[in-house]
Design a protein around this motif. Structure first.
Motif, PDB file in Angstrom:
ATOM      1  N   MET A 137       4.903   5.183   2.259  1.00  0.00           N
ATOM      2  CA  MET A 137       5.316   6.538   2.653  1.00  0.00           C
ATOM      3  C   MET A 137       5.698   6.553   4.144  1.00  0.00           C
ATOM      4  O   MET A 137       6.644   7.214   4.551  1.00  0.00           O
ATOM      5  N   GLU A 138       4.927   5.823   4.937  1.00  0.00           N
ATOM      6  CA  GLU A 138       5.249   5.727   6.371  1.00  0.00           C
ATOM      7  C   GLU A 138       6.641   5.119   6.558  1.00  0.00           C
ATOM      8  O   GLU A 138       7.402   5.531   7.425  1.00  0.00           O
ATOM      9  N   TYR A 139       6.939   4.118   5.730  1.00  0.00           N
ATOM     10  CA  TYR A 139       8.255   3.497   5.795  1.00  0.00           C
ATOM     11  C   TYR A 139       9.338   4.509   5.410  1.00  0.00           C
ATOM     12  O   TYR A 139      10.402   4.572   6.033  1.00  0.00           O
ATOM     13  N   ILE A 181       9.158   7.612   5.968  1.00  0.00           N
ATOM     14  CA  ILE A 181       9.320   8.460   7.160  1.00  0.00           C
ATOM     15  C   ILE A 181      10.300   7.811   8.134  1.00  0.00           C
ATOM     16  O   ILE A 181      11.189   8.475   8.682  1.00  0.00           O
ATOM     17  N   ASP A 182      10.161   6.486   8.324  1.00  0.00           N
ATOM     18  CA  ASP A 182      11.093   5.791   9.223  1.00  0.00           C
ATOM     19  C   ASP A 182      12.523   5.852   8.706  1.00  0.00           C
ATOM     20  O   ASP A 182      13.451   6.121   9.458  1.00  0.00           O
ATOM     21  N   GLU A 230       0.422   4.343   1.000  1.00  0.00           N
ATOM     22  CA  GLU A 230       0.501   5.136   2.237  1.00  0.00           C
ATOM     23  C   GLU A 230       1.434   4.471   3.247  1.00  0.00           C
ATOM     24  O   GLU A 230       2.196   5.140   3.946  1.00  0.00           O
ATOM     25  N   ALA A 231       1.382   3.139   3.311  1.00  0.00           N
ATOM     26  CA  ALA A 231       2.268   2.420   4.225  1.00  0.00           C
ATOM     27  C   ALA A 231       3.723   2.572   3.767  1.00  0.00           C
ATOM     28  O   ALA A 231       4.638   2.686   4.581  1.00  0.00           O
ATOM     29  N   MET A 237      10.570  14.622   6.866  1.00  0.00           N
ATOM     30  CA  MET A 237      11.016  13.232   7.018  1.00  0.00           C
ATOM     31  C   MET A 237      10.724  12.366   5.793  1.00  0.00           C
ATOM     32  O   MET A 237      11.482  11.454   5.490  1.00  0.00           O
ATOM     33  N   ILE A 238       9.625  12.643   5.082  1.00  0.00           N
ATOM     34  CA  ILE A 238       9.370  11.869   3.859  1.00  0.00           C
ATOM     35  C   ILE A 238      10.484  12.148   2.850  1.00  0.00           C
ATOM     36  O   ILE A 238      10.979  11.248   2.184  1.00  0.00           O
ATOM     37  N   VAL A 239      10.898  13.400   2.788  1.00  0.00           N
ATOM     38  CA  VAL A 239      11.996  13.771   1.874  1.00  0.00           C
ATOM     39  C   VAL A 239      13.298  13.120   2.336  1.00  0.00           C
ATOM     40  O   VAL A 239      14.068  12.612   1.531  1.00  0.00           O
ATOM     41  N   ARG A 260       6.902  17.062  -5.471  1.00  0.00           N
ATOM     42  CA  ARG A 260       7.892  16.228  -4.808  1.00  0.00           C
ATOM     43  C   ARG A 260       8.849  15.614  -5.832  1.00  0.00           C
ATOM     44  O   ARG A 260      10.038  15.457  -5.571  1.00  0.00           O
ATOM     45  N   ASP A 262       0.812  -1.206   0.000  1.00  0.00           N
ATOM     46  CA  ASP A 262       0.000   0.000   0.000  1.00  0.00           C
ATOM     47  C   ASP A 262       0.858   1.275   0.000  1.00  0.00           C
ATOM     48  O   ASP A 262       1.823   1.384   0.765  1.00  0.00           O
TER      49      ASP A 262
END
Lengths: 415, 152
Positions: free
Chosen positions: B32-34, B36-37, B29-30, B85-87, B128, B27
């Motif tokens: 993108m969360e990764y 962020i990590d 969105e998931a 953080m996404i960047v 982006r 997914d």
């Protein structure tokens, strides 16, 4: 039919917006707080659009056949609704455009080529949207006029103490927002209008934001030009309005030539039609212009006062609720001077990350510079997050914003 | 000459691991969360390197990037960081693809194949993507300048 002093029935109002009844692709309830960018569309506007396409579609002001006649009648009826909504004297003062940006460009270029000369001044303010900055810079460059910028106070209101130095005999045009799309500041239009007229300047109002939240009567307020977009007023996208005082519309040069805007075309020159046709070159967004009427009727049916009261309640509740978010800075003046917009930053969290993480909770907000780069420069930030409310928003949605921010901070390891 | 410890090869998540994690999550969105990590775990740049000169333009967030060439190994070392953080996560991807390679290797890397593999072309907003391309151009320009100064 206007329900004066009747509190807004939020549930009944909200029920008219089909998009808000559904869940998003991830099964989340949609918390739509980006109304400053575009408001959602009620069923009546959607139905009207479908009606035009499926029952009597034809180009405007061209067909002698039944569909064409019907389109013309509906368009004029919409024009009349808008005239009444903003308190204009004549229906011919209502010009359909593609939106606020187009309206402001038509005014800037039209007035520029008609009245501006080298050394004249155009006054705008620091809290303007780019659409009320760039067109003036463009015409200033062409005419040798100068764009001056009225500063703002520390708390994000127009610095009226500096108005006399900025608004002078040299000022030919004063163009100001009715409500800042970033700070939410609501400007005192009658006062600004009086000041503009005292030096003989034309008073232009960018009402893109304020039209949804603040009542306006162009005649008693002394507004010479008023611009707004359909899509920020529960109406369709692609249509906007330029109101202009009739004598000014008669005097001002049109920006676009061709189509329905002419009186007579000769091989070597042309003469213009009377307003509003003079400014409606080409095929106007007539379906959208027709479907703008039910949007305004919806607002009139509940009354802007009731909408304002409800939104203000959301604003004060939101400001109170967000107080416990560590590192939060809210921009703009105290609630009594602003509309329902909460623009903020959270220390240590980039607006881009916050907007993404809020969306993980179904909360839709805007991030970035919101087309107000000079204002962001002044505030010393490159971006911010904006939650902007409309009449269908609820306290639960403010809570969702709050809880989303708590979770986002945790996710960014700020706790 | 290389005395920097940040963004050293050993601190970086290998590209293969990023691919596997993206496939596992599926997914967008998931994913993108990764990112962020990855971004939160990206080693930080020294504050004195976050200068206007080192800023990469075209990004909505602030991005700083420094490249160092190691004469001994003839490899280019990259240091970069963003305040978003996404960047930062995207920077982690770029570093995984480009870190400690020779200028010629960098120029021969098909970075768009990497973005394709991760589906970034589909999931990133045009703004982006602009920012990401700005960073890629900066890296490629450094590699090209180095190669022109000192052909291998």
């Amino acid at each position: 039919m206007t329900a004066i002093n009747t509190p807004l029935d939020v549930a009944a109002f909200r029920a008219q917006f089909p998009i808000l009844q559904q869940k998003d692709a991830h099964g989340r309830k949609v918390v739509y707080l980006d109304n400053g960018a575009s408001s959602q569309t009620p069923q009546s506007v959607i139905d009207r659009t479908v009606d035009v396409y499926s029952k009597f579609y034809a180009n405007a002001y061209r067909g002698a056949y039944e569909f064409g006649q019907r389109i013309d009648d509906e368009l004029e009826s919409s024009r009349e609704t808008i005239r009444n909504f903003i308190g204009a004297e004549r229906k011919e003062e209502i010009v359909f455009t593609s939106g606020t940006t187009a309206s402001l460009n038509v005014i800037a270029q039209g007035l520029g080529s008609t009245i501006l000369k080298e050394g004249d001044e155009i006054l705008i303010t620091l809290m303007e949207h780019h659409a009320n900055i760039v067109p003036w810079q463009m015409i200033a460059k062409r005419t040798g006029a100068v764009v001056r910028v009225l500063p703002i106070t520390e708390d994000g209101r127009l610095d009226l103490e500096q108005l006399p130095q900025h608004l002078t005999e040299k000022t030919k045009i004063f163009s100001v927002t009715g409500m800042s799309n970033m700070l939410g500041t609501i400007n005192d239009l009658p006062q600004l209008s009086a000041a503009a007229h005292a030096v003989g300047a034309i008073f232009v109002v960018d009402a893109a934001q304020s039209i949804l939240h603040e009542e306006i009567d162009v005649r008693s307020t002394g507004v010479d030009f008023l611009t707004f977009s359909g899509h920020k007023l529960y109406g369709p996208t692609g249509v906007g309005v330029m109101y202009g005082r009739h004598d000014l519309l008669e005097m001002m040069e049109p920006l676009l030539g061709g189509g329905h805007m002419i009186d007579r075309v000769y091989e070597d020159h042309s003469t213009w039609a009377q307003p509003p046709a003079k400014f409606e070159a080409g095929t106007i967004p007539f379906v959208q212009a027709i479907a703008l009427k039910p949007a305004i009727e919806l607002v009139q049916s509940v009354g802007l006062e009731a909408i304002k009261t409800h939104e203000h309640e959301l604003l004060t509740y939101g400001l109170e609720r967000l107080k416990d978010i560590p590192g939060l800075t809210v921009y703009g003046p105290a609630p009594e001077h602003k509309g329902a917009i909460i623009t903020f930053t959270v220390e240590g969290a980039h607006p881009q990350d916050l907007a993404f993480l809020l969306n993980r909770h179904g909360v839709c907000v805007r991030h970035g510079h919101h087309c107000t780069m000079p204002l962001h420069d002044h505030l010393g930030i490159s971006a911010s997050v904006r939650a902007s409310f409309a009449a269908y928003n609820t306290r639960d949605e403010v809570d969702a914003l709050h809880d989303g921010l708590v979770a986002a901070r945790k996710r960014l390891r700020l706790d | 000459m290389i005395d920097k410890t940040n963004n050293d090869t050993t601190d970086l998540v290998p590209l293969q691991e990023i691919y596997e994690e993206f496939d596992f999550l599926g997914d967008s969105e998931a994913q993108m969360e990764y990112l962020i990590d990855l971004g939160l775990d990206l080693p930080r740049m020294p504050a004195d390197e976050k200068t206007e000169q080192n800023r990469v333009h075209g990004c909505q967030s602030n991005v700083w990037m420094v490249t160092d060439y190691d004469d001994d190994s003839r490899k280019l070392h990259l240091h970069a960081e963003s305040d978003a953080m996404i960047v930062n996560g995207l920077i982690a991807v770029l570093l995984a693809a480009f870190q400690s390679q020779t200028p010629r290797d960098i120029l021969e890397t098909d970075i768009h194949a990497v973005f394709d593999r991760l589906g970034l072309d589909r999931h990133l907003s045009p703004q982006r993507k602009n920012g990401l391309n700005g960073m890629v151009n900066r890296i490629r320009q450094s590699a090209l300048a180095r190669l022109e100064a000192q052909p291998d």
